[in-house]
Scaffold this motif. Structure first.
Motif, PDB file in Angstrom:
ATOM      1  N   PRO A 170       0.826  -1.215   0.000  1.00 11.71           N
ATOM      2  CA  PRO A 170       0.000   0.000   0.000  1.00 11.71           C
ATOM      3  C   PRO A 170       0.854   1.256   0.000  1.00 11.71           C
ATOM      4  CG  PRO A 170      -0.007  -1.036   2.164  1.00 11.71           C
ATOM      5  CD  PRO A 170       0.683  -1.997   1.248  1.00 11.71           C
ATOM      6  N   GLY A 171       0.241   2.351  -0.424  1.00 10.07           N
ATOM      7  CA  GLY A 171       0.962   3.616  -0.510  1.00 10.07           C
ATOM      8  C   GLY A 171       1.518   4.089   0.818  1.00 10.07           C
ATOM      9  N   GLY A 172       0.907   3.680   1.913  1.00  5.58           N
ATOM     10  CA  GLY A 172       1.400   4.079   3.228  1.00  5.58           C
ATOM     11  C   GLY A 172       2.555   3.253   3.737  1.00  5.58           C
ATOM     12  N   PHE A 173       2.932   2.223   2.997  1.00  2.00           N
ATOM     13  CA  PHE A 173       4.048   1.366   3.400  1.00  2.00           C
ATOM     14  C   PHE A 173       5.337   2.066   2.979  1.00  2.00           C
ATOM     15  CE2 PHE A 173       6.869  -2.186   3.622  1.00  2.00           C
ATOM     16  CZ  PHE A 173       6.290  -3.105   4.491  1.00  2.00           C
ATOM     17  N   GLY A 174       5.991   2.713   3.940  1.00  2.00           N
ATOM     18  CA  GLY A 174       7.116   3.567   3.623  1.00  2.00           C
ATOM     19  C   GLY A 174       8.450   3.052   4.120  1.00  2.00           C
ATOM     20  N   PRO A 175       9.468   3.892   4.091  1.00  2.00           N
ATOM     21  CA  PRO A 175      10.818   3.482   4.486  1.00  2.00           C
ATOM     22  C   PRO A 175      10.904   2.904   5.893  1.00  2.00           C
ATOM     23  CG  PRO A 175      10.892   5.564   3.317  1.00  2.00           C
ATOM     24  CD  PRO A 175       9.439   5.255   3.521  1.00  2.00           C
ATOM     25  N   THR A 176      10.117   3.407   6.832  1.00  2.00           N
ATOM     26  CA  THR A 176      10.185   2.872   8.196  1.00  2.00           C
ATOM     27  C   THR A 176       9.641   1.448   8.281  1.00  2.00           C
ATOM     28  OG1 THR A 176       8.046   3.863   8.750  1.00  2.00           O
ATOM     29  CG2 THR A 176      10.020   5.169   9.215  1.00  2.00           C
ATOM     30  N   ASP A 177       8.920   1.011   7.246  1.00  2.00           N
ATOM     31  CA  ASP A 177       8.368  -0.335   7.225  1.00  2.00           C
ATOM     32  C   ASP A 177       9.284  -1.353   6.547  1.00  2.00           C
ATOM     33  OD1 ASP A 177       5.688   0.260   8.350  1.00  2.00           O
ATOM     34  OD2 ASP A 177       5.463   1.458   6.529  1.00  2.00           O
ATOM     35  N   VAL A 178      10.397  -0.892   6.007  1.00  2.00           N
ATOM     36  CA  VAL A 178      11.290  -1.795   5.278  1.00  2.00           C
ATOM     37  C   VAL A 178      11.782  -2.966   6.139  1.00  2.00           C
ATOM     38  CG1 VAL A 178      13.545  -1.971   4.130  1.00  2.00           C
ATOM     39  CG2 VAL A 178      11.963  -0.134   3.534  1.00  2.00           C
TER      40      VAL A 178
ATOM     41  N   TYR B 270      10.390 -13.661  -6.072  1.00  2.00           N
ATOM     42  CA  TYR B 270       9.489 -12.661  -5.518  1.00  2.00           C
ATOM     43  C   TYR B 270       9.762 -11.305  -6.170  1.00  2.00           C
ATOM     44  CZ  TYR B 270       8.775 -16.388  -2.228  1.00  2.00           C
ATOM     45  OH  TYR B 270       8.483 -17.618  -1.683  1.00  2.00           O
ATOM     46  N   ALA B 271       8.698 -10.520  -6.249  1.00  2.00           N
ATOM     47  CA  ALA B 271       8.772  -9.178  -6.807  1.00  2.00           C
ATOM     48  C   ALA B 271       7.949  -8.253  -5.925  1.00  2.00           C
ATOM     49  CB  ALA B 271       8.252  -9.167  -8.241  1.00  2.00           C
ATOM     50  N   VAL B 272       8.454  -7.052  -5.712  1.00  2.00           N
ATOM     51  CA  VAL B 272       7.820  -6.109  -4.790  1.00  2.00           C
ATOM     52  C   VAL B 272       7.508  -4.811  -5.525  1.00  2.00           C
ATOM     53  CG1 VAL B 272       8.118  -4.758  -2.675  1.00  2.00           C
ATOM     54  CG2 VAL B 272       8.990  -7.116  -2.793  1.00  2.00           C
ATOM     55  N   GLU B 273       6.280  -4.352  -5.377  1.00  2.00           N
ATOM     56  CA  GLU B 273       5.878  -3.056  -5.928  1.00  2.00           C
ATOM     57  C   GLU B 273       5.545  -2.121  -4.774  1.00  2.00           C
ATOM     58  OE1 GLU B 273       2.141  -1.043  -8.320  1.00  2.00           O
ATOM     59  OE2 GLU B 273       2.593  -3.162  -8.717  1.00  2.00           O
ATOM     60  N   VAL B 274       6.281  -1.029  -4.673  1.00  2.00           N
ATOM     61  CA  VAL B 274       6.036  -0.037  -3.625  1.00  2.00           C
ATOM     62  C   VAL B 274       5.435   1.207  -4.260  1.00  2.00           C
ATOM     63  CG1 VAL B 274       7.801  -0.850  -2.021  1.00  2.00           C
ATOM     64  CG2 VAL B 274       8.433   0.757  -3.827  1.00  2.00           C
ATOM     65  N   ARG B 275       4.664   1.932  -3.450  1.00  2.00           N
ATOM     66  CA  ARG B 275       4.003   3.129  -3.971  1.00  2.00           C
ATOM     67  C   ARG B 275       4.226   4.359  -3.101  1.00  2.00           C
ATOM     68  NH1 ARG B 275      -1.718   1.071  -6.680  1.00  2.00           N
ATOM     69  NH2 ARG B 275      -0.720  -0.232  -8.278  1.00  2.00           N
ATOM     70  N   HIS B 276       5.025   4.222  -2.062  1.00  2.00           N
ATOM     71  CA  HIS B 276       5.326   5.388  -1.228  1.00  2.00           C
ATOM     72  C   HIS B 276       6.323   6.273  -1.986  1.00  2.00           C
ATOM     73  CE1 HIS B 276       6.668   7.889   2.091  1.00  2.00           C
ATOM     74  NE2 HIS B 276       5.708   7.389   2.840  1.00  2.00           N
TER      75      HIS B 276
ATOM     76  N   PRO C 101      -1.945   5.350  -9.147  1.00  2.00           N
ATOM     77  CA  PRO C 101      -0.931   6.164  -8.456  1.00  2.00           C
ATOM     78  C   PRO C 101      -0.066   6.943  -9.441  1.00  2.00           C
ATOM     79  CG  PRO C 101      -0.196   3.894  -8.610  1.00  2.00           C
ATOM     80  CD  PRO C 101      -1.596   3.918  -9.175  1.00  2.00           C
ATOM     81  N   ARG C 102       0.308   8.136  -9.049  1.00  2.00           N
ATOM     82  CA  ARG C 102       1.222   8.934  -9.879  1.00  2.00           C
ATOM     83  C   ARG C 102       2.645   8.567  -9.491  1.00  2.00           C
ATOM     84  NH1 ARG C 102      -1.212  14.250 -11.911  1.00  2.00           N
ATOM     85  NH2 ARG C 102      -3.459  13.958 -11.625  1.00  2.00           N
ATOM     86  N   MET C 103       3.176   7.592 -10.179  1.00  2.00           N
ATOM     87  CA  MET C 103       4.471   7.051  -9.798  1.00  2.00           C
ATOM     88  C   MET C 103       5.602   7.678 -10.613  1.00  2.00           C
ATOM     89  SD  MET C 103       3.333   5.074  -7.544  1.00  2.00           S
ATOM     90  CE  MET C 103       4.878   4.328  -7.088  1.00  2.00           C
TER      91      MET C 103
END
Length: 280
Positions: free
Chosen positions: A103-111, A127-133, A183-185
């Motif tokens: 989710p977009g709220g999953f940010g650097p502090t959640d790494v 595995y593949a990860v898509e981040v939106r923060h 999202p505007r990525m």
């Protein structure tokens, strides 16, 4: 997604039984995003039917359930994860990657949470990860933290390129709907592994979609020359011509790399006299 109402009778045969739809889609493209798995874990028998309809080289990029990535945020989700892994097991080598769309709220502090989760995953999958923060795209330190979390398990960072879509205001109902949801990525074109995965969102105007992906043609050609095996997913807001556009993208890459294998031949369908089947 391998079915779309506007594809019926034009791209896919009509009528077509549900257990035949994926087989017909696989005649157009050799990879698919498993987006429905985000909303519900499929029955194992259903997944077995997907395997029966596709060749071993067909690529499924399956999204982990939202209960794992969004509701539980990668914690205390062992039961849901086990159920998902059991359900997709019949795909065997067709599971190209399991995809964590965060989710977009999953940010650097959640790494650190992501890193712990990835380390506990079975090693028989990629595995593949898509981040939106936005910080992962604007803050070099945040990007480095994410890459360091992905590296130990050779997980890929999936870019979702929406820059062409948001380059100018929407002009159709589908575009206006997507304008409020997508999202505007920022653009990212780096690959971390030998199997990069790209998600690209164009416009309902095919010409603008093709203009927007030209950078990706060059990037994908470069990856292939480096010995990587990329997977490219082409979307538009209405997705009416998505399989046609995917083949067109492949043709543009192949024009620069003639040794690249062609996509499969589509299963013949009877086009409507009023709407003949065309590639472009």
């Amino acid at each position: 997604m391998w079915t779309h109402r506007s594809w019926s009778g034009r791209i896919l045969a009509h009528p077509l039984a549900p257990h035949e739809r994926l087989r017909h889609y696989a005649g157009w493209c050799d990879a698919v995003e498993g987006n429905t798995t985000f909303y519900a874990t499929p029955a194992r028998d259903t997944v077995a039917s997907w395997a029966e309809q596709t060749d071993p080289g067909f690529r499924f990029v399956l999204k982990l359930p939202r209960t794992v990535t969004h509701d539980r945020r990668l914690t205390a989700a062992d039961e849901e994860l086990r159920a998902f892994l059991h359900a997709v097991e019949p795909l065997g080598p067709r599971t190209h990657a399991l995809w964590l769309q965060l989710p977009g709220g999953f940010g650097p502090t959640d790494v650190p949470t992501l890193a712990r989760f990835l380390r506990r995953l079975p090693t028989d999958h990629r595995y593949a990860v898509e981040v939106r923060h936005p910080a992962f795209f604007t803050d070099p330190q945040a990007a480095r933290l994410l890459e360091e979390a992905l590296a130990p398990v050779a997980a890929e960072w999936v870019p979702f390129d929406t820059t062409a879509f948001f380059a100018s205001p929407p002009t159709s109902d589908a575009e206006r709907d997507a304008w409020t949801k997508k999202p505007r990525m920022p653009l990212r074109t780096d690959a971390l592994t030998d199997r990069p995965i790209v998600r690209y969102l164009g416009r309902d105007d095919d010409t603008r979609t093709v203009e927007g992906w030209q950078r990706w043609v060059d990037v994908v050609v470069g990856w292939l020359r480096e010995g990587r095996s990329p997977t490219m997913f082409v979307h538009t807001p209405d997705n009416a011509d998505a399989p046609l556009l995917a083949r067109r993208f492949h043709d543009e890459v192949r024009a620069k790399l003639p040794g690249l294998a062609p996509l499969p031949d589509p299963i013949p369908t009877e086009p409507s006299p009023a709407e003949p089947l065309t590639l472009f």
